[in-house]
Design an enzyme around this catalytic site. Sequence first.
Site, short mmCIF file in Angstrom:
data_model
loop_
_atom_site.label_atom_id
_atom_site.label_comp_id
_atom_site.label_asym_id
_atom_site.label_seq_id
_atom_site.Cartn_x
_atom_site.Cartn_y
_atom_site.Cartn_z
N ALA A 64 0.87 -1.17 0.00
CA ALA A 64 0.00 0.00 0.00
C ALA A 64 0.91 1.23 0.00
O ALA A 64 2.07 1.14 0.41
CB ALA A 64 -0.88 -0.01 1.25
N GLU A 83 -0.06 -9.46 -0.76
CA GLU A 83 -1.50 -9.77 -0.57
C GLU A 83 -2.22 -9.84 -1.91
O GLU A 83 -3.10 -10.68 -2.12
CB GLU A 83 -2.13 -8.71 0.35
CG GLU A 83 -1.60 -8.81 1.77
CD GLU A 83 -1.99 -7.63 2.63
OE1 GLU A 83 -1.61 -6.48 2.32
OE2 GLU A 83 -2.70 -7.84 3.63
N GLU A 129 4.69 -5.14 7.29
CA GLU A 129 3.90 -4.10 7.96
C GLU A 129 4.34 -3.85 9.40
O GLU A 129 4.25 -2.73 9.89
CB GLU A 129 2.40 -4.47 7.94
CG GLU A 129 1.73 -4.28 6.59
CD GLU A 129 1.86 -5.46 5.65
OE1 GLU A 129 2.67 -6.37 5.93
OE2 GLU A 129 1.14 -5.48 4.64
N1 CAA Z 1 4.60 3.26 -0.54
C1 CAA Z 1 5.00 4.43 -1.05
N2 CAA Z 1 6.20 4.61 -1.66
C2 CAA Z 1 7.00 3.53 -1.75
C3 CAA Z 1 6.63 2.27 -1.24
C4 CAA Z 1 5.37 2.15 -0.62
N3 CAA Z 1 4.92 0.99 -0.14
N4 CAA Z 1 7.67 1.41 -1.47
C5 CAA Z 1 8.62 2.12 -2.10
N5 CAA Z 1 8.22 3.39 -2.29
C6 CAA Z 1 8.96 4.48 -2.91
C7 CAA Z 1 10.09 4.96 -2.01
O1 CAA Z 1 9.61 5.87 -1.03
C8 CAA Z 1 11.01 5.61 -3.03
O2 CAA Z 1 10.49 6.87 -3.35
P1 CAA Z 1 11.46 8.18 -3.41
O3 CAA Z 1 12.39 7.88 -4.56
O4 CAA Z 1 10.50 9.29 -3.68
O5 CAA Z 1 12.18 8.23 -2.10
C9 CAA Z 1 10.85 4.71 -4.27
O6 CAA Z 1 9.62 4.02 -4.09
C10 CAA Z 1 11.96 3.68 -4.39
O7 CAA Z 1 12.03 2.97 -3.16
P2 CAA Z 1 13.37 2.81 -2.29
O8 CAA Z 1 14.27 3.97 -2.53
O9 CAA Z 1 12.98 2.52 -0.89
O10 CAA Z 1 14.00 1.53 -3.02
P3 CAA Z 1 14.98 0.44 -2.36
O11 CAA Z 1 15.48 -0.37 -3.49
O12 CAA Z 1 15.97 1.09 -1.46
O13 CAA Z 1 14.02 -0.45 -1.43
C11 CAA Z 1 12.02 -1.68 -0.91
C12 CAA Z 1 12.98 -1.20 -2.02
C13 CAA Z 1 12.71 -2.70 -0.02
C14 CAA Z 1 10.82 -2.31 -1.61
C15 CAA Z 1 11.57 -0.47 -0.07
O14 CAA Z 1 11.11 0.55 -0.95
C16 CAA Z 1 10.49 -0.75 0.94
O15 CAA Z 1 10.76 -1.30 1.98
N6 CAA Z 1 9.24 -0.35 0.62
C17 CAA Z 1 8.12 -0.46 1.53
C18 CAA Z 1 7.63 -1.88 1.66
C19 CAA Z 1 6.51 -1.95 2.68
O16 CAA Z 1 6.68 -1.64 3.85
N7 CAA Z 1 5.33 -2.37 2.22
C20 CAA Z 1 4.17 -2.49 3.07
C21 CAA Z 1 3.33 -1.24 2.97
S1 CAA Z 1 2.00 -1.22 4.14
C22 CAA Z 1 0.79 -2.23 3.48
O17 CAA Z 1 0.92 -2.76 2.39
C23 CAA Z 1 -0.42 -2.38 4.37
C24 CAA Z 1 -1.49 -3.23 3.88
O18 CAA Z 1 -1.44 -4.45 3.94
C25 CAA Z 1 -2.72 -2.62 3.44
#
Ligand code: CAA
Length: 260
Positions: free
Chosen positions: A67, A115, A135
């Site tokens: 998300a 998911e 999460e």
């Molecule tokens: N939401 C919004 N933006 C996201 C995102 C997310 N879930 N995942 C990545 N991005 C964005 C980053 O903020 C970044 O944007 P900027 O360039 O503007 O900073 C861009 O995508 C590239 O990401 P990274 O620089 O972080 O890339 P990386 O290679 O260093 O890492 C990653 C990749 C491990 C996937 C990392 O981005 C990450 O951990 N993302 C989040 C994963 C996460 O926590 N997902 C769960 C979300 S909560 C959810 O899904 C709840 C639910 O069940 C409803």
Amino acid sequence: MSYQNLSVQEENGILILTISREKALNALNGQTILELRQFFAEDAPNRDGIRSIIITGAGPKAFVAGADIKEFVGLDAENGRQLSQRGQDVFRMIETFPKPVLAAVNGFALGGGCELAMACHLRVASENARFGQPEVNLGIIPGYGGTQRLIQYVGKGKAMELLLTGDMLDAREAHTLGLVNHVVPAGELLDKAKSILQKIATKGPVAVAGVISSVNAYFQYNEDGFDHEVRAFGKTTGTEDFKEGATAFIEKRQANFTGK
Ligand code: CAA
């Protein structure tokens, strides 16, 4: 039908649906969830000659990274519950769609992305795919059915570990655990997906729909689990820890959780 964040291509009876927010690693913001609902409720069912659907993500890096955490700013317990319910409803639409829906997982499938893949009937992953429910790192729980469906694929013990640690699985581990049907080199992902769906397209459509509804029927006892997840997700989005977790992600630092 036109979309901001989805692109749709039709090929020999297969609809290829690409989640297209590459700069945000295809994160599911509210608009994308709305468009997925439109696609599965109104668009796909009304297209003649369609036998199956592939869902994939734009670019080489991510299927869907979850998300959209940047939209989480300002969430509280009540609108957290609503967000969870909206996503669950769309994913249930995918799970119960009467034609095969296959996730072609081309990179990170995290949180809502894992998911989404789990709501599909089949999953093919490229060798660089990564799966996880991170999460807890944000001080929340999965809200789009992850706590319920992960158990169905990997069993309670491993699901509990993955949900509590937020650890990722690589494609091979996901395959060994039964989360993924096939793992292939990245360049072969769509061809493998299409060949599975072309095989299914030679079968009787009524039989195919019957398999999908019957397999799903086995799991319907678990409605309460999904409701519980919505309530528990809302409880977490009402905490200070959640604000800290989402802010820490945006500020690219480690979260400091206090239990409040
Ligand atoms: N939401 C919004 N933006 C996201 C995102 C997310 N879930 N995942 C990545 N991005 C964005 C980053 O903020 C970044 O944007 P900027 O360039 O503007 O900073 C861009 O995508 C590239 O990401 P990274 O620089 O972080 O890339 P990386 O290679 O260093 O890492 C990653 C990749 C491990 C996937 C990392 O981005 C990450 O951990 N993302 C989040 C994963 C996460 O926590 N997902 C769960 C979300 S909560 C959810 O899904 C709840 C639910 O069940 C409803």
